[in-house]
Design a protein around this motif. Sequence first.
Motif, PDB file in Angstrom:
ATOM      1  N   CYS A   1      -2.333  30.192  -1.972  1.00  9.43           N
ATOM      2  CA  CYS A   1      -3.648  30.326  -1.316  1.00  9.43           C
ATOM      3  C   CYS A   1      -3.559  29.849   0.123  1.00  9.43           C
ATOM      4  O   CYS A   1      -3.471  28.658   0.386  1.00  9.43           O
ATOM      5  N   TYR A   2      -3.554  30.775   1.056  1.00 10.58           N
ATOM      6  CA  TYR A   2      -3.560  30.428   2.470  1.00 10.58           C
ATOM      7  C   TYR A   2      -4.924  29.820   2.800  1.00 10.58           C
ATOM      8  O   TYR A   2      -5.946  30.216   2.215  1.00 10.58           O
ATOM      9  N   ALA A   3      -5.074  28.810   3.673  1.00  6.47           N
ATOM     10  CA  ALA A   3      -4.068  28.303   4.572  1.00  6.47           C
ATOM     11  C   ALA A   3      -3.601  26.920   4.107  1.00  6.47           C
ATOM     12  O   ALA A   3      -4.229  26.308   3.249  1.00  6.47           O
ATOM     13  N   CYS A   4      -2.536  26.420   4.726  1.00  7.91           N
ATOM     14  CA  CYS A   4      -2.050  25.090   4.388  1.00  7.91           C
ATOM     15  C   CYS A   4      -2.677  24.065   5.336  1.00  7.91           C
ATOM     16  O   CYS A   4      -3.252  24.413   6.359  1.00  7.91           O
ATOM     17  N   ASP A   5      -2.564  22.791   4.960  1.00  2.52           N
ATOM     18  CA  ASP A   5      -3.085  21.722   5.807  1.00  2.52           C
ATOM     19  C   ASP A   5      -2.336  20.436   5.500  1.00  2.52           C
ATOM     20  O   ASP A   5      -1.616  20.331   4.519  1.00  2.52           O
ATOM     21  N   HIS A   6      -2.555  19.427   6.359  1.00  6.67           N
ATOM     22  CA  HIS A   6      -1.876  18.136   6.288  1.00  6.67           C
ATOM     23  C   HIS A   6      -2.670  17.235   5.339  1.00  6.67           C
ATOM     24  O   HIS A   6      -3.798  16.868   5.655  1.00  6.67           O
ATOM     25  N   LEU A   7      -2.106  16.898   4.165  1.00 10.17           N
ATOM     26  CA  LEU A   7      -2.828  16.131   3.154  1.00 10.17           C
ATOM     27  C   LEU A   7      -2.126  14.809   2.870  1.00 10.17           C
ATOM     28  O   LEU A   7      -0.987  14.804   2.399  1.00 10.17           O
ATOM     29  N   TYR A   8      -2.795  13.699   3.169  1.00  3.48           N
ATOM     30  CA  TYR A   8      -2.270  12.379   2.822  1.00  3.48           C
ATOM     31  C   TYR A   8      -3.423  11.468   2.442  1.00  3.48           C
ATOM     32  O   TYR A   8      -4.478  11.480   3.087  1.00  3.48           O
ATOM     33  N   GLU A   9      -3.246  10.662   1.399  1.00  5.85           N
ATOM     34  CA  GLU A   9      -4.262   9.704   0.982  1.00  5.85           C
ATOM     35  C   GLU A   9      -3.584   8.424   0.495  1.00  5.85           C
ATOM     36  O   GLU A   9      -2.457   8.454   0.001  1.00  5.85           O
ATOM     37  N   GLN A  10      -4.288   7.296   0.642  1.00  4.65           N
ATOM     38  CA  GLN A  10      -3.804   6.067   0.031  1.00  4.65           C
ATOM     39  C   GLN A  10      -3.980   6.185  -1.484  1.00  4.65           C
ATOM     40  O   GLN A  10      -5.043   6.584  -1.961  1.00  4.65           O
ATOM     41  N   LEU A  11      -2.938   5.865  -2.222  1.00  2.00           N
ATOM     42  CA  LEU A  11      -2.942   6.040  -3.677  1.00  2.00           C
ATOM     43  C   LEU A  11      -3.404   4.757  -4.360  1.00  2.00           C
ATOM     44  O   LEU A  11      -2.921   3.669  -4.037  1.00  2.00           O
TER      45      LEU A  11
ATOM     46  N   ALA B   1       0.862  -1.179   0.000  1.00  2.00           N
ATOM     47  CA  ALA B   1       0.000   0.000   0.000  1.00  2.00           C
ATOM     48  C   ALA B   1       0.900   1.231   0.000  1.00  2.00           C
ATOM     49  O   ALA B   1       1.929   1.247   0.674  1.00  2.00           O
ATOM     50  N   VAL B   2       0.509   2.243  -0.760  1.00  2.00           N
ATOM     51  CA  VAL B   2       1.310   3.462  -0.870  1.00  2.00           C
ATOM     52  C   VAL B   2       0.446   4.664  -0.497  1.00  2.00           C
ATOM     53  O   VAL B   2      -0.663   4.815  -0.991  1.00  2.00           O
ATOM     54  N   PHE B   3       0.971   5.492   0.382  1.00  2.00           N
ATOM     55  CA  PHE B   3       0.301   6.725   0.767  1.00  2.00           C
ATOM     56  C   PHE B   3       1.149   7.901   0.303  1.00  2.00           C
ATOM     57  O   PHE B   3       2.376   7.877   0.435  1.00  2.00           O
ATOM     58  N   GLY B   4       0.505   8.929  -0.242  1.00  2.00           N
ATOM     59  CA  GLY B   4       1.238  10.091  -0.716  1.00  2.00           C
ATOM     60  C   GLY B   4       0.558  11.367  -0.290  1.00  2.00           C
ATOM     61  O   GLY B   4      -0.647  11.405  -0.033  1.00  2.00           O
ATOM     62  N   GLY B   5       1.330  12.436  -0.224  1.00  2.28           N
ATOM     63  CA  GLY B   5       0.754  13.730   0.133  1.00  2.28           C
ATOM     64  C   GLY B   5       1.836  14.717   0.521  1.00  2.28           C
ATOM     65  O   GLY B   5       2.974  14.626   0.080  1.00  2.28           O
ATOM     66  N   SER B   6       1.445  15.637   1.390  1.00  3.65           N
ATOM     67  CA  SER B   6       2.352  16.716   1.759  1.00  3.65           C
ATOM     68  C   SER B   6       2.006  17.198   3.165  1.00  3.65           C
ATOM     69  O   SER B   6       0.851  17.156   3.591  1.00  3.65           O
ATOM     70  N   ARG B   7       3.026  17.676   3.867  1.00  3.31           N
ATOM     71  CA  ARG B   7       2.828  18.051   5.274  1.00  3.31           C
ATOM     72  C   ARG B   7       1.942  19.270   5.445  1.00  3.31           C
ATOM     73  O   ARG B   7       1.057  19.288   6.286  1.00  3.31           O
TER      74      ARG B   7
END
Length: 225
Positions: A55-65, A41-47
């Motif tokens: 475009c403010y604001a940032c957030d924690h984004l991760y999903e199983q690909l 299983a592979v999960f990808g995203g960004s902190r």
Amino acid sequence: PFTVTLGAHQTYLVSALLEADDLTGSRIVAEVPQGLCDGIAVFGGSRCPNVPTGCYACDHLYEQLPPLSAWGTSYFSVPFTGPSSYTLRALASEDNTTLTYNGAPYSLDMGEVVEWNSVTAAVYLETDKPVSVAQYMEGTVCAQQGDPSMLMLSAEDQGVDQAIFSTVVSTVITSHRMGLVTDAINAGAVLLDGVPIPAASFTSYAQRPDKAYTDVLLTQGSHSL
């Protein structure tokens, strides 16, 4: 390219060296001993990304690909209720991929991405070779509500006829919604917790009138569809 060896239940983390770096389009292949493992299983995203950039604001984004076997050539998006716009991103699995977005053609090679920002309407994406598509909530500066969120879309041929799911149970998150795509002929015949979703709430896609979508307000907890 490099190789790592993992045992059962072990994980391996790959991070970009710099925040501005992007690993999108990286290819990950699992070679497993016969009979020992079905794969990975592979999960990808960004902190903490801004969606889109600036475009403010940032957030924690991760999903199983989804694996390549689950990529497809037809995708449907449903606009989020609340935010005024959203972002779509398509990733190609093969060279010379032609993608059509709102009637306009795009050409992609393997690992290349195309991104559309400030999308407001429901979208039908069609390609001649399998792609992966992600839908993002945009930052509040651009979408007037909320922080970024990441959703991997399922291809048309990955559709199911029943599902059981649950919302987050929280005293802070108090509004829950579901985006749904179905055959237009089924509008009014889809049951949510045993009750038909009104046919009048469905809207057909301009470029695929045989498909229709709706956005439904949910109560907190478990549901059947």
